[in-house]
Design an enzyme around this catalytic site. Structure first.
Site, PDB file in Angstrom:
ATOM      1  N   HIS A 148     -18.142  12.873  -5.368  1.00 39.89           N
ATOM      2  CA  HIS A 148     -18.173  13.065  -3.917  1.00 39.89           C
ATOM      3  C   HIS A 148     -17.420  14.327  -3.534  1.00 39.89           C
ATOM      4  O   HIS A 148     -16.622  14.846  -4.309  1.00 39.89           O
ATOM      5  CB  HIS A 148     -17.602  11.865  -3.150  1.00 39.89           C
ATOM      6  CG  HIS A 148     -16.168  11.543  -3.448  1.00 39.89           C
ATOM      7  ND1 HIS A 148     -15.783  10.671  -4.422  1.00 39.89           N
ATOM      8  CD2 HIS A 148     -15.014  11.983  -2.886  1.00 39.89           C
ATOM      9  CE1 HIS A 148     -14.467  10.575  -4.442  1.00 39.89           C
ATOM     10  NE2 HIS A 148     -13.967  11.363  -3.530  1.00 39.89           N
TER      11      HIS A 148
ATOM     12  N   HIS B 288     -11.210  17.744  -0.700  1.00 38.40           N
ATOM     13  CA  HIS B 288     -11.221  17.732  -2.168  1.00 38.40           C
ATOM     14  C   HIS B 288     -12.636  17.466  -2.678  1.00 38.40           C
ATOM     15  O   HIS B 288     -13.514  17.059  -1.932  1.00 38.40           O
ATOM     16  CB  HIS B 288     -10.235  16.709  -2.744  1.00 38.40           C
ATOM     17  CG  HIS B 288     -10.553  15.264  -2.464  1.00 38.40           C
ATOM     18  ND1 HIS B 288     -10.033  14.584  -1.386  1.00 38.40           N
ATOM     19  CD2 HIS B 288     -11.320  14.367  -3.124  1.00 38.40           C
ATOM     20  CE1 HIS B 288     -10.468  13.323  -1.411  1.00 38.40           C
ATOM     21  NE2 HIS B 288     -11.255  13.164  -2.455  1.00 38.40           N
TER      22      HIS B 288
ATOM     23  N   GLU C 196     -10.128  15.766  -7.584  1.00 36.51           N
ATOM     24  CA  GLU C 196      -9.928  14.370  -7.962  1.00 36.51           C
ATOM     25  C   GLU C 196     -10.797  14.115  -9.186  1.00 36.51           C
ATOM     26  O   GLU C 196     -11.939  14.581  -9.237  1.00 36.51           O
ATOM     27  CB  GLU C 196     -10.372  13.463  -6.804  1.00 36.51           C
ATOM     28  CG  GLU C 196     -10.225  11.982  -7.066  1.00 36.51           C
ATOM     29  CD  GLU C 196     -10.697  11.130  -5.869  1.00 36.51           C
ATOM     30  OE1 GLU C 196     -11.441  11.642  -5.009  1.00 36.51           O
ATOM     31  OE2 GLU C 196     -10.298   9.958  -5.818  1.00 36.51           O
TER      32      GLU C 196
HETATM   33 CO    CO Z   1     -11.965  11.309  -3.116  1.00 33.22          CO
END
Ligand code: CO
Length: 134
Positions: free
Chosen positions: A7, A79, A130
């Site tokens: 994502h 992010h 991440e």
């Molecule tokens: Co995230």
């Protein structure tokens, strides 16, 4: 080491307005807001055919997204999350290569119930990254 883009997270000052933009203007499938108190965010998931977006809004005191929005009042990309097969092996390689892992270096349970870690943006050309064990 990294696999699929899981994502892209976007910090937004108005999550209702942002949801409406993705749903009504861009025609995406958009979830209802989900509160994640352990992460200090309210999240809306935007499903796309090949990945998803997460709209992030601060929840509670000391939210990491609140500090971001103080610097980027209109919102912005917060992010990117990449999938890895083995998060501990990935962490150990990254640390051995000099990358900084945020927090205490131990994986936490992320927004999808999977173990995640965040990597220092200064080690990745200005992007907070991440990694998630898929
Ligand atoms: Co995230």
């Amino acid at each position: 080491m990294i696999g699929k883009l899981n994502h892209v997270a976007i910090a937004v000052p108005d999550i209702e307005a942002a949801s409406a933009t993705y749903r009504d203007t861009l025609g995406a499938t958009v979830s209802e807001p989900v509160d994640l108190p352990a992460h200090g965010v309210t999240t809306v998931f935007v499903d796309l055919p090949n990945t998803r977006l997460e709209l992030l809004h601060p929840l509670g005191d000391g939210s990491p997204v609140a500090a971001f929005l103080e610097r980027h009042a209109a919102g912005g990309i917060h992010h990117m999350c990449f999938e890895v097969d083995d998060i501990l092996a990935a962490r150990d390689k990254l640390v051995a290569d000099g990358a900084r892992v945020l927090g205490d270096g131990e994986p936490r349970t992320g927004a999808h119930g999977k173990p995640v870690l965040f990597l220092h943006p200064k080690d990745f050309h200005g992007c907070l990254i991440e990694i998630e064990q898929a």
